[in-house]
Design a protein around this motif. Structure first.
Motif, PDB file in Angstrom:
ATOM      1  N   THR A  68       0.818  -1.213   0.000  1.00 41.65           N
ATOM      2  CA  THR A  68       0.000   0.000   0.000  1.00 41.65           C
ATOM      3  C   THR A  68       0.851   1.263   0.000  1.00 41.65           C
ATOM      4  N   VAL A  69       0.417   2.227  -0.799  1.00 37.89           N
ATOM      5  CA  VAL A  69       0.908   3.600  -0.737  1.00 37.89           C
ATOM      6  C   VAL A  69      -0.282   4.474  -0.368  1.00 37.89           C
ATOM      7  N   CYS A  70      -0.084   5.423   0.532  1.00 37.66           N
ATOM      8  CA  CYS A  70      -1.180   6.277   0.995  1.00 37.66           C
ATOM      9  C   CYS A  70      -0.986   7.713   0.521  1.00 37.66           C
ATOM     10  N   LEU A  71      -2.095   8.375   0.272  1.00 36.11           N
ATOM     11  CA  LEU A  71      -2.096   9.781  -0.101  1.00 36.11           C
ATOM     12  C   LEU A  71      -3.005  10.544   0.849  1.00 36.11           C
ATOM     13  N   GLY A  72      -2.601  11.742   1.227  1.00 37.82           N
ATOM     14  CA  GLY A  72      -3.422  12.587   2.080  1.00 37.82           C
ATOM     15  C   GLY A  72      -3.257  12.292   3.559  1.00 37.82           C
ATOM     16  N   TRP A  73      -3.580  11.089   3.942  1.00 40.16           N
ATOM     17  CA  TRP A  73      -3.358  10.576   5.288  1.00 40.16           C
ATOM     18  C   TRP A  73      -2.734   9.200   5.163  1.00 40.16           C
ATOM     19  N   HIS A  74      -1.813   8.879   6.065  1.00 36.43           N
ATOM     20  CA  HIS A  74      -1.148   7.579   6.053  1.00 36.43           C
ATOM     21  C   HIS A  74      -1.924   6.623   6.957  1.00 36.43           C
ATOM     22  N   TRP A  75      -2.390   5.524   6.356  1.00 34.70           N
ATOM     23  CA  TRP A  75      -3.168   4.542   7.119  1.00 34.70           C
ATOM     24  C   TRP A  75      -2.228   3.543   7.788  1.00 34.70           C
ATOM     25  N   ILE A  76      -2.399   3.429   9.095  1.00 34.27           N
ATOM     26  CA  ILE A  76      -1.689   2.432   9.893  1.00 34.27           C
ATOM     27  C   ILE A  76      -2.765   1.671  10.654  1.00 34.27           C
ATOM     28  N   PRO A  77      -2.783   0.360  10.558  1.00 33.39           N
ATOM     29  CA  PRO A  77      -3.862  -0.368  11.256  1.00 33.39           C
ATOM     30  C   PRO A  77      -3.875  -0.030  12.743  1.00 33.39           C
ATOM     31  N   TYR A  78      -4.874   0.615  13.265  1.00 28.56           N
ATOM     32  CA  TYR A  78      -6.104   1.078  12.641  1.00 28.56           C
ATOM     33  C   TYR A  78      -6.268   2.557  12.969  1.00 28.56           C
ATOM     34  N   ARG A  79      -5.469   3.397  12.338  1.00 26.53           N
ATOM     35  CA  ARG A  79      -5.526   4.835  12.561  1.00 26.53           C
ATOM     36  C   ARG A  79      -4.900   5.548  11.361  1.00 26.53           C
ATOM     37  N   TYR A  80      -5.043   6.877  11.351  1.00 23.74           N
ATOM     38  CA  TYR A  80      -4.432   7.696  10.319  1.00 23.74           C
ATOM     39  C   TYR A  80      -3.393   8.622  10.938  1.00 23.74           C
ATOM     40  N   SER A  81      -2.384   8.955  10.145  1.00 24.15           N
ATOM     41  CA  SER A  81      -1.344   9.890  10.567  1.00 24.15           C
ATOM     42  C   SER A  81      -0.948  10.747   9.373  1.00 24.15           C
ATOM     43  N   ARG A  82      -0.437  11.942   9.638  1.00 24.40           N
ATOM     44  CA  ARG A  82       0.093  12.788   8.574  1.00 24.40           C
ATOM     45  C   ARG A  82       1.506  12.379   8.176  1.00 24.40           C
ATOM     46  N   THR A  83       2.113  11.500   8.958  1.00 27.79           N
ATOM     47  CA  THR A  83       3.469  11.035   8.669  1.00 27.79           C
ATOM     48  C   THR A  83       3.489   9.514   8.562  1.00 27.79           C
ATOM     49  N   ARG A  84       4.482   8.998   7.836  1.00 29.43           N
ATOM     50  CA  ARG A  84       4.580   7.553   7.612  1.00 29.43           C
ATOM     51  C   ARG A  84       5.290   6.913   8.806  1.00 29.43           C
ATOM     52  N   ASP A  85       4.513   6.812   9.903  1.00 30.33           N
ATOM     53  CA  ASP A  85       5.084   6.418  11.191  1.00 30.33           C
ATOM     54  C   ASP A  85       5.650   5.009  11.183  1.00 30.33           C
ATOM     55  N   ASP A  86       5.111   4.118  10.355  1.00 31.80           N
ATOM     56  CA  ASP A  86       5.604   2.746  10.320  1.00 31.80           C
ATOM     57  C   ASP A  86       6.648   2.540   9.225  1.00 31.80           C
ATOM     58  N   GLN A  87       7.133   3.661   8.646  1.00 34.01           N
ATOM     59  CA  GLN A  87       8.210   3.601   7.666  1.00 34.01           C
ATOM     60  C   GLN A  87       9.364   4.486   8.146  1.00 34.01           C
ATOM     61  N   ASP A  88       9.546   5.641   7.495  1.00 35.64           N
ATOM     62  CA  ASP A  88      10.668   6.502   7.883  1.00 35.64           C
ATOM     63  C   ASP A  88      10.226   7.778   8.579  1.00 35.64           C
ATOM     64  N   GLY A  89       8.930   7.912   8.861  1.00 35.66           N
ATOM     65  CA  GLY A  89       8.430   9.102   9.541  1.00 35.66           C
ATOM     66  C   GLY A  89       8.263  10.321   8.657  1.00 35.66           C
ATOM     67  N   SER A  90       8.477  10.169   7.364  1.00 29.99           N
ATOM     68  CA  SER A  90       8.365  11.309   6.455  1.00 29.99           C
ATOM     69  C   SER A  90       6.896  11.680   6.237  1.00 29.99           C
ATOM     70  N   PRO A  91       6.634  12.915   5.786  1.00 28.18           N
ATOM     71  CA  PRO A  91       5.248  13.326   5.537  1.00 28.18           C
ATOM     72  C   PRO A  91       4.592  12.468   4.465  1.00 28.18           C
TER      73      PRO A  91
END
Length: 232
Positions: A68-91
Protein backbone atom coordinates in the motif's frame (compact mmCIF):
# COMPACT_ATOMS: atom_id res chain seq x y z
CA UNK A 1 -12.48 -15.38 -20.38
CA UNK A 2 -12.55 -11.63 -20.68
CA UNK A 3 -13.80 -8.53 -18.95
CA UNK A 4 -15.11 -5.37 -20.56
CA UNK A 5 -12.15 -3.03 -21.11
CA UNK A 6 -14.20 0.13 -20.65
CA UNK A 7 -14.24 1.07 -24.35
CA UNK A 8 -14.90 -2.09 -26.34
CA UNK A 9 -17.41 -4.75 -25.38
CA UNK A 10 -15.36 -7.95 -25.22
CA UNK A 11 -18.06 -10.05 -23.59
CA UNK A 12 -20.88 -11.74 -25.48
CA UNK A 13 -23.22 -10.41 -22.78
CA UNK A 14 -21.96 -6.99 -21.62
CA UNK A 15 -21.84 -6.54 -17.89
CA UNK A 16 -24.45 -4.16 -16.54
CA UNK A 17 -24.26 -1.65 -13.71
CA UNK A 18 -26.20 -2.80 -10.68
CA UNK A 19 -27.07 -1.96 -7.13
CA UNK A 20 -25.56 -4.92 -5.29
CA UNK A 21 -27.06 -3.95 -1.92
CA UNK A 22 -28.46 -0.73 -0.43
CA UNK A 23 -25.74 1.89 -0.93
CA UNK A 24 -23.47 -0.50 -2.92
CA UNK A 25 -23.22 0.18 -6.68
CA UNK A 26 -21.02 -1.60 -9.25
CA UNK A 27 -20.38 0.19 -12.55
CA UNK A 28 -18.40 -2.04 -14.96
CA UNK A 29 -15.95 -0.35 -17.30
CA UNK A 30 -16.43 3.08 -15.75
CA UNK A 31 -12.84 4.12 -16.52
CA UNK A 32 -11.87 4.23 -20.18
CA UNK A 33 -8.45 3.09 -21.36
CA UNK A 34 -6.81 6.55 -21.30
CA UNK A 35 -7.95 7.11 -17.71
CA UNK A 36 -6.75 3.66 -16.69
CA UNK A 37 -3.33 4.24 -18.23
CA UNK A 38 -3.07 7.63 -16.55
CA UNK A 39 -3.91 6.14 -13.14
CA UNK A 40 -1.42 3.29 -13.58
CA UNK A 41 1.30 5.80 -14.43
CA UNK A 42 0.33 7.88 -11.39
CA UNK A 43 0.52 4.85 -9.08
CA UNK A 44 4.02 4.10 -10.37
CA UNK A 45 5.08 7.64 -9.54
CA UNK A 46 3.62 7.50 -6.02
CA UNK A 47 5.37 4.18 -5.37
CA UNK A 48 8.73 5.75 -6.31
CA UNK A 49 8.39 8.59 -3.79
CA UNK A 50 10.08 8.39 -0.39
CA UNK A 51 9.98 4.94 1.24
CA UNK A 52 7.46 3.73 -1.34
CA UNK A 53 4.89 1.00 -0.83
CA UNK A 54 4.86 -1.24 2.21
CA UNK A 55 3.02 -4.25 3.57
CA UNK A 56 1.38 -2.95 6.74
CA UNK A 57 1.82 -4.88 9.98
CA UNK A 58 -1.37 -5.68 11.88
CA UNK A 59 -1.56 -5.27 15.68
CA UNK A 60 -1.12 -9.02 16.17
CA UNK A 61 2.17 -8.97 14.26
CA UNK A 62 0.99 -10.44 10.93
CA UNK A 63 1.91 -8.58 7.77
CA UNK A 64 -0.63 -7.89 5.08
CA UNK A 65 -0.05 -9.52 1.69
CA UNK A 66 -1.15 -6.34 -0.11
CA UNK A 67 1.34 -3.49 -0.64
CA UNK A 68 0.00 0.00 0.00
CA UNK A 69 0.91 3.60 -0.74
CA UNK A 70 -1.18 6.28 0.99
CA UNK A 71 -2.10 9.78 -0.10
CA UNK A 72 -3.42 12.59 2.08
CA UNK A 73 -3.36 10.58 5.29
CA UNK A 74 -1.15 7.58 6.05
CA UNK A 75 -3.17 4.54 7.12
CA UNK A 76 -1.69 2.43 9.89
CA UNK A 77 -3.86 -0.37 11.26
CA UNK A 78 -6.10 1.08 12.64
CA UNK A 79 -5.53 4.84 12.56
CA UNK A 80 -4.43 7.70 10.32
CA UNK A 81 -1.34 9.89 10.57
CA UNK A 82 0.09 12.79 8.57
CA UNK A 83 3.47 11.03 8.67
CA UNK A 84 4.58 7.55 7.61
CA UNK A 85 5.08 6.42 11.19
CA UNK A 86 5.60 2.75 10.32
CA UNK A 87 8.21 3.60 7.67
CA UNK A 88 10.67 6.50 7.88
CA UNK A 89 8.43 9.10 9.54
CA UNK A 90 8.36 11.31 6.45
CA UNK A 91 5.25 13.33 5.54
CA UNK A 92 2.57 11.44 3.66
CA UNK A 93 2.24 12.28 -0.02
CA UNK A 94 -0.42 14.90 -0.80
CA UNK A 95 -3.84 13.96 -2.08
CA UNK A 96 -4.18 15.49 -5.57
CA UNK A 97 -7.18 17.64 -6.45
CA UNK A 98 -7.62 15.85 -9.78
CA UNK A 99 -8.11 12.54 -7.94
CA UNK A 100 -10.73 14.14 -5.69
CA UNK A 101 -12.55 15.27 -8.85
CA UNK A 102 -12.59 11.70 -10.14
CA UNK A 103 -14.05 10.59 -6.81
CA UNK A 104 -16.80 13.22 -6.97
CA UNK A 105 -17.72 12.14 -10.51
CA UNK A 106 -17.76 8.50 -9.37
CA UNK A 107 -20.21 9.17 -6.54
CA UNK A 108 -22.46 11.30 -8.75
CA UNK A 109 -22.56 8.61 -11.43
CA UNK A 110 -22.94 5.60 -9.11
CA UNK A 111 -25.81 7.14 -7.17
CA UNK A 112 -27.23 9.07 -10.16
CA UNK A 113 -27.14 12.09 -7.87
CA UNK A 114 -25.12 15.17 -8.92
CA UNK A 115 -25.64 16.75 -5.49
CA UNK A 116 -24.07 13.72 -3.78
CA UNK A 117 -21.08 14.03 -6.09
CA UNK A 118 -20.71 17.76 -5.47
CA UNK A 119 -20.73 17.11 -1.72
CA UNK A 120 -18.05 14.41 -1.91
CA UNK A 121 -14.57 15.71 -1.00
CA UNK A 122 -12.20 12.78 -0.44
CA UNK A 123 -8.88 13.50 1.25
CA UNK A 124 -7.48 9.96 1.63
CA UNK A 125 -6.44 7.40 -0.97
CA UNK A 126 -5.10 3.93 -0.30
CA UNK A 127 -3.36 2.62 -3.41
CA UNK A 128 -3.15 -1.16 -3.04
CA UNK A 129 -1.06 -3.50 -5.16
CA UNK A 130 -1.98 -7.20 -5.37
CA UNK A 131 0.32 -9.84 -6.83
CA UNK A 132 0.42 -13.63 -6.66
CA UNK A 133 -1.71 -14.93 -3.81
CA UNK A 134 -2.26 -11.51 -2.18
CA UNK A 135 -5.69 -11.07 -0.67
CA UNK A 136 -7.58 -8.89 1.76
CA UNK A 137 -9.48 -10.40 4.68
CA UNK A 138 -12.98 -9.34 5.68
CA UNK A 139 -12.84 -6.00 7.50
CA UNK A 140 -14.62 -2.68 7.96
CA UNK A 141 -13.32 0.74 6.90
CA UNK A 142 -14.06 2.49 10.17
CA UNK A 143 -10.99 4.65 10.88
CA UNK A 144 -12.71 7.59 9.20
CA UNK A 145 -14.69 10.13 11.22
CA UNK A 146 -17.11 10.76 8.36
CA UNK A 147 -19.93 8.73 6.83
CA UNK A 148 -19.19 9.60 3.19
CA UNK A 149 -18.95 6.69 0.72
CA UNK A 150 -15.85 4.74 -0.20
CA UNK A 151 -14.94 4.86 -3.91
CA UNK A 152 -13.01 1.89 -5.32
CA UNK A 153 -11.30 1.97 -8.74
CA UNK A 154 -9.86 -1.27 -10.16
CA UNK A 155 -6.93 -1.55 -12.57
CA UNK A 156 -5.25 -4.61 -14.06
CA UNK A 157 -6.01 -8.17 -13.02
CA UNK A 158 -9.58 -9.05 -12.08
CA UNK A 159 -10.56 -10.16 -8.61
CA UNK A 160 -13.45 -11.37 -6.50
CA UNK A 161 -14.67 -8.61 -4.20
CA UNK A 162 -16.80 -9.82 -1.31
CA UNK A 163 -19.13 -7.56 0.64
CA UNK A 164 -21.49 -8.50 3.44
CA UNK A 165 -23.28 -7.02 6.41
CA UNK A 166 -22.37 -3.82 8.28
CA UNK A 167 -23.14 -5.67 11.52
CA UNK A 168 -20.97 -8.81 11.41
CA UNK A 169 -18.36 -10.52 9.23
CA UNK A 170 -20.42 -13.69 8.70
CA UNK A 171 -22.41 -14.31 5.52
CA UNK A 172 -24.48 -14.02 3.50
CA UNK A 173 -22.10 -12.18 1.18
CA UNK A 174 -22.29 -10.69 -2.27
CA UNK A 175 -19.37 -11.72 -4.50
CA UNK A 176 -18.61 -9.27 -7.30
CA UNK A 177 -16.12 -9.81 -10.12
CA UNK A 178 -14.18 -6.57 -10.48
CA UNK A 179 -12.29 -6.05 -13.72
CA UNK A 180 -9.94 -3.35 -14.94
CA UNK A 181 -11.76 -0.03 -15.19
CA UNK A 182 -14.59 -1.02 -12.85
CA UNK A 183 -16.03 1.36 -10.27
CA UNK A 184 -17.49 0.23 -6.97
CA UNK A 185 -19.03 2.66 -4.49
CA UNK A 186 -20.25 1.60 -1.07
CA UNK A 187 -21.87 3.97 1.38
CA UNK A 188 -25.18 4.89 2.97
CA UNK A 189 -26.63 1.76 4.63
CA UNK A 190 -23.52 -0.27 3.77
CA UNK A 191 -20.80 2.29 4.49
CA UNK A 192 -19.48 0.07 7.31
CA UNK A 193 -20.10 -3.23 5.56
CA UNK A 194 -17.53 -5.97 6.04
CA UNK A 195 -15.70 -6.54 2.78
CA UNK A 196 -12.56 -8.14 1.38
CA UNK A 197 -10.80 -9.62 -1.64
CA UNK A 198 -10.57 -13.42 -1.26
CA UNK A 199 -8.76 -14.05 -4.55
CA UNK A 200 -7.43 -12.67 -7.80
CA UNK A 201 -8.64 -13.95 -11.19
CA UNK A 202 -5.44 -13.95 -13.26
CA UNK A 203 -7.02 -15.91 -16.15
CA UNK A 204 -9.15 -12.91 -17.12
CA UNK A 205 -7.80 -10.81 -19.98
CA UNK A 206 -6.46 -7.36 -19.09
CA UNK A 207 -6.36 -4.36 -21.46
CA UNK A 208 -2.97 -2.82 -22.30
CA UNK A 209 -2.80 -0.17 -19.58
CA UNK A 210 0.73 -0.71 -18.24
CA UNK A 211 0.13 -3.18 -15.42
CA UNK A 212 2.36 -6.23 -15.04
CA UNK A 213 1.10 -9.75 -15.69
CA UNK A 214 -1.13 -10.84 -12.83
CA UNK A 215 -0.95 -7.45 -11.09
CA UNK A 216 -4.04 -5.74 -9.68
CA UNK A 217 -4.01 -2.11 -8.58
CA UNK A 218 -6.86 -0.68 -6.56
CA UNK A 219 -7.44 2.93 -5.50
CA UNK A 220 -9.87 3.48 -2.64
CA UNK A 221 -10.87 7.07 -1.97
CA UNK A 222 -12.30 8.12 1.39
CA UNK A 223 -13.26 11.17 3.43
CA UNK A 224 -11.28 11.09 6.67
CA UNK A 225 -13.35 13.56 8.68
CA UNK A 226 -10.04 14.54 10.31
CA UNK A 227 -8.20 17.82 10.68
CA UNK A 228 -4.60 17.57 11.87
CA UNK A 229 -5.41 14.21 13.44
CA UNK A 230 -8.60 15.33 15.21
CA UNK A 231 -12.22 14.85 14.12
CA UNK A 232 -13.64 17.86 12.35
Amino acid sequence: MTCDDGETALELIPRQRRAVAPGVVHVPGWLGLPAQRMLVEATRGWARQGPGARRATLPGGARMSVETVCLGWHWIPYRYSRTRDDQDGSPVQPFPAWLAAIGADAVADAYDDPAAGAAYHPDVALVNSYRGDARLGMHQDREEHASDPVVSLSLGAACVFRIGSPHHRRGPWHDIELCSGDLLVFGREHRLAYHGVPKLLPARDVPPIGTEAGERLNLTLRVSGLHDGNPR
